[in-house]
Design a protein around this motif. Structure first.
Motif, short mmCIF file in Angstrom:
data_model
loop_
_atom_site.label_atom_id
_atom_site.label_comp_id
_atom_site.label_asym_id
_atom_site.label_seq_id
_atom_site.Cartn_x
_atom_site.Cartn_y
_atom_site.Cartn_z
N ALA A 54 0.95 -1.33 -0.53
CA ALA A 54 0.03 -0.30 0.27
C ALA A 54 1.04 1.19 0.04
O ALA A 54 0.45 2.70 -0.53
N PHE A 57 1.70 2.09 -3.66
CA PHE A 57 1.14 1.59 -4.31
C PHE A 57 0.11 3.59 -4.61
O PHE A 57 0.01 3.74 -5.72
N GLY A 152 -5.34 -1.39 -9.72
CA GLY A 152 -6.02 -0.35 -8.46
C GLY A 152 -7.05 -1.96 -8.69
O GLY A 152 -7.89 -2.54 -7.45
N CYS A 155 -6.55 -5.17 -7.05
CA CYS A 155 -6.21 -4.70 -5.75
C CYS A 155 -7.72 -5.05 -5.43
O CYS A 155 -8.00 -6.15 -4.26
N LYS A 156 -8.69 -4.51 -6.01
CA LYS A 156 -10.20 -4.30 -5.35
C LYS A 156 -10.96 -5.44 -5.55
O LYS A 156 -11.60 -5.84 -4.89
N HIS A 159 -9.66 -7.95 -2.54
CA HIS A 159 -10.28 -6.94 -1.43
C HIS A 159 -11.83 -7.51 -1.32
O HIS A 159 -12.52 -7.88 -0.55
C1 ASC Z 1 -4.25 1.37 -2.79
C2 ASC Z 1 -4.64 0.74 -1.30
C3 ASC Z 1 -5.44 -0.78 -1.66
C4 ASC Z 1 -5.66 -0.61 -2.75
C5 ASC Z 1 -7.09 -0.33 -3.12
C6 ASC Z 1 -7.04 -0.18 -4.50
O1 ASC Z 1 -3.54 2.45 -2.41
O2 ASC Z 1 -4.16 0.56 0.13
O3 ASC Z 1 -5.76 -1.32 -0.80
O4 ASC Z 1 -4.44 1.07 -3.56
O5 ASC Z 1 -8.16 0.58 -3.03
O6 ASC Z 1 -8.55 -0.75 -5.31
#
Ligand code: ASC
Length: 166
Positions: A54, A57, A152, A155-156, A159
Motif C-alpha cells: 500500500a 501503490f 488498482g 487489488c480491489k 479485497h
Molecule cells: C491502495 C490501497 C489498496 C488499494 C485498493 C485499490 O492504495 O491501500 O488497498 O489501493 O484500494 O482498489
C-alpha cells in the motif's frame, strides 16, 4: 511453509534442549508461552507485506488520478516494488494461518476454503503489476495511467471477495 517460521520453532526447540529441559517442563512451557505462535508470525508477516504494498501503490494511485504530478522515474520505482511484492503475497497465507490468538486478521476463511479462486485473483494481480512495470518503463504517462488503474482493480477484486474490512 516459509522457512523462517520453521526456523523460529526449531531454534526454540534447540534452546529448550540446550537448557536441559523437557518441553513439558515448567521452563520449557514458559518459553513456548512467551514466544508468539507460528501463525501469529505468519499473520504479521503478510500484514507487513500489504503495508509495504500500500505504501508503494499510494503514490502510483496519486499520479494516476492527477493528485500528484506524473514522475516517470518515481512511477517505475514504485511499480517495480509493487510487482516484486505481488509475487510474495501468496506465501503469507499458508495452511493453518487463518487466525491466531491475540492477532486481528482481515483475511476471510474463504481464502483457505476457496484457494483456487484466491490464487486466480493473486495471479491476476501479478499479471497486472508486471504490465504496470512494462508501462512505466516507457516513461509515457498515457501508458502508465490505464495500467495503474488495472492494478488498482486487481487489488480491489481480491479485497471484495477475500478481505474483511473491519
Ligand atoms: C491502495 C490501497 C489498496 C488499494 C485498493 C485499490 O492504495 O491501500 O488497498 O489501493 O484500494 O482498489
Amino acid at each position: 511453509m516459509p522457512n523462517r517460521f520453521v526456523n523460529v520453532r526449531t531454534a526454540l526447540g534447540a534452546l529448550a534442549l540446550a537448557a536441559g529441559i523437557s518441553s513439558f517442563g515448567g521452563a520449557g512451557l514458559a518459553l513456548a508461552a512467551d514466544a508468539p505462535s507460528v501463525s501469529a508470525q505468519q499473520i504479521e508477516y503478510r500484514q507487513a507485506m500489504y503495508t509495504v504494498m500500500a505504501g508503494n501503490f499510494a503514490p502510483l494511485g496519486a499520479m494516476a488520478t492527477g493528485k500528484a504530478p506524473f514522475n516517470a522515474k518515481e512511477a517505475q520505482k514504485r511499480a517495480e516494488r509493487v510487482a516484486y511484492i505481488s509475487n510474495m503475497l501468496s506465501e503469507g497465507f499458508p495452511p493453518g494461518s487463518n487466525q491466531a490468538k491475540g492477532t486481528h486478521t482481515h483475511a476471510k476463511p474463504e481464502i483457505w476454503s476457496n484457494r483456487a479462486e484466491f490464487d486466480k485473483l493473486m495471479k491476476n494481480l501479478q499479471t497486472e503489476t508486471a504490465a504496470l512495470v512494462v508501462a512505466t518503463r516507457t516513461g509515457d504517462e498515457a501508458k502508465f495511467k490505464p495500467a495503474a488503474a488495472a492494478t488498482g482493480k486487481a487489488c480491489k477484486a481480491c479485497h471484495d471477495k477475500f478481505k474483511q474490512e473491519d
